[in-house]
Design an enzyme around this catalytic site. Structure first.
Site, PDB file in Angstrom:
ATOM      1  N   ASP A 102       0.860  -1.187   0.000  1.00 18.71           N
ATOM      2  CA  ASP A 102       0.000   0.000   0.000  1.00 18.71           C
ATOM      3  C   ASP A 102       0.900   1.241   0.000  1.00 18.71           C
ATOM      4  O   ASP A 102       1.914   1.292   0.690  1.00 18.71           O
ATOM      5  CB  ASP A 102      -0.884  -0.022   1.250  1.00 18.71           C
TER       6      ASP A 102
ATOM      7  N   ASN B  57     -12.799  -3.314   3.309  1.00 21.68           N
ATOM      8  CA  ASN B  57     -13.697  -2.198   3.594  1.00 21.68           C
ATOM      9  C   ASN B  57     -14.823  -2.180   2.575  1.00 21.68           C
ATOM     10  O   ASN B  57     -14.602  -2.382   1.384  1.00 21.68           O
ATOM     11  CB  ASN B  57     -12.927  -0.876   3.519  1.00 21.68           C
TER      12      ASN B  57
ATOM     13  N   GLY C 208     -14.527   3.490   4.880  1.00 23.49           N
ATOM     14  CA  GLY C 208     -13.372   4.105   4.231  1.00 23.49           C
ATOM     15  C   GLY C 208     -12.984   3.488   2.897  1.00 23.49           C
ATOM     16  O   GLY C 208     -11.876   3.700   2.418  1.00 23.49           O
TER      17      GLY C 208
ATOM     18  N   SER D 285     -12.208   3.242  -0.726  1.00 19.60           N
ATOM     19  CA  SER D 285     -11.869   4.344  -1.640  1.00 19.60           C
ATOM     20  C   SER D 285     -11.535   3.889  -3.056  1.00 19.60           C
ATOM     21  O   SER D 285     -11.484   4.713  -3.956  1.00 19.60           O
ATOM     22  CB  SER D 285     -10.694   5.148  -1.066  1.00 19.60           C
TER      23      SER D 285
ATOM     24  N   HIS E 169     -10.208  -5.564  -2.802  1.00 14.36           N
ATOM     25  CA  HIS E 169      -8.853  -5.734  -2.262  1.00 14.36           C
ATOM     26  C   HIS E 169      -8.938  -6.130  -0.809  1.00 14.36           C
ATOM     27  O   HIS E 169      -9.784  -5.642  -0.071  1.00 14.36           O
ATOM     28  CB  HIS E 169      -8.010  -4.467  -2.437  1.00 14.36           C
TER      29      HIS E 169
ATOM     30  N   HIS F 283      -6.838  -5.964   2.589  1.00 14.56           N
ATOM     31  CA  HIS F 283      -5.673  -5.386   3.261  1.00 14.56           C
ATOM     32  C   HIS F 283      -5.061  -6.459   4.161  1.00 14.56           C
ATOM     33  O   HIS F 283      -5.790  -7.153   4.886  1.00 14.56           O
ATOM     34  CB  HIS F 283      -6.083  -4.217   4.167  1.00 14.56           C
TER      35      HIS F 283
END
Ligand code: 5GP
Length: 112
Positions: A28, A85, A91, A93, A98, A100
């Site tokens: 990231d 998310n 959050g 975006s 994906h 994390h």
């Protein structure tokens, strides 16, 4: 095209740490922990809410790869967290699914 598709096509640089034929993992660029990578399908799945039954096998293989990626990045023993998310309050975006993978420090629970 999403930013992650462009990374998958090597049109935008990223530090790729793991790759299979149809998904990959890269660092990231705004890391929230000493280890923070994103595990991403090469084709667009529009977030977890956009996933379809036909995506289940790919999503399963992405999850199954996470301990291997965590080991490679040196956080398997100390511990790590997986996050997906969805939506504004969480959050989200980038509209390309994906996972994390965060580690390398103590992660608070509940998350902020
Ligand atoms: P989300 O907030 O959608 O769950 O996560 C998107 C993540 O993608 C964020 O952590 C953000 O830092 C990361 N990100 C956004 N654009 C780029 C980029 O161009 N390169 C890399 N390596 N990460 C990105």
């Amino acid at each position: 095209m999403t930013i992650f598709e462009k990374i998958a096509r090597r049109e935008i640089p990223a530090s790729i740490v793991y790759e299979e034929e149809d998904f990959f993992a890269f660092k990231d660029n705004n890391p929230q922990a000493p280890v923070h990578v994103l595990i991403v399908p090469k084709r667009v799945i529009a977030g977890i809410s956009g996933s379809q039954p036909g995506d289940a096998e790919l999503l399963g293989r992405m999850l199954v790869a996470t301990p291997k990626i965590a080991r490679q990045l040196g956080v398997f023993e100390s511990g790590y967290r997986l996050v997906i998310n969805h939506g504004e309050a969480a959050g989200e975006s980038v509209p390309h699914l994906h996972i994390h993978l965060l580690g390398g420090r103590a992660l608070a629970w509940p998350p902020g």
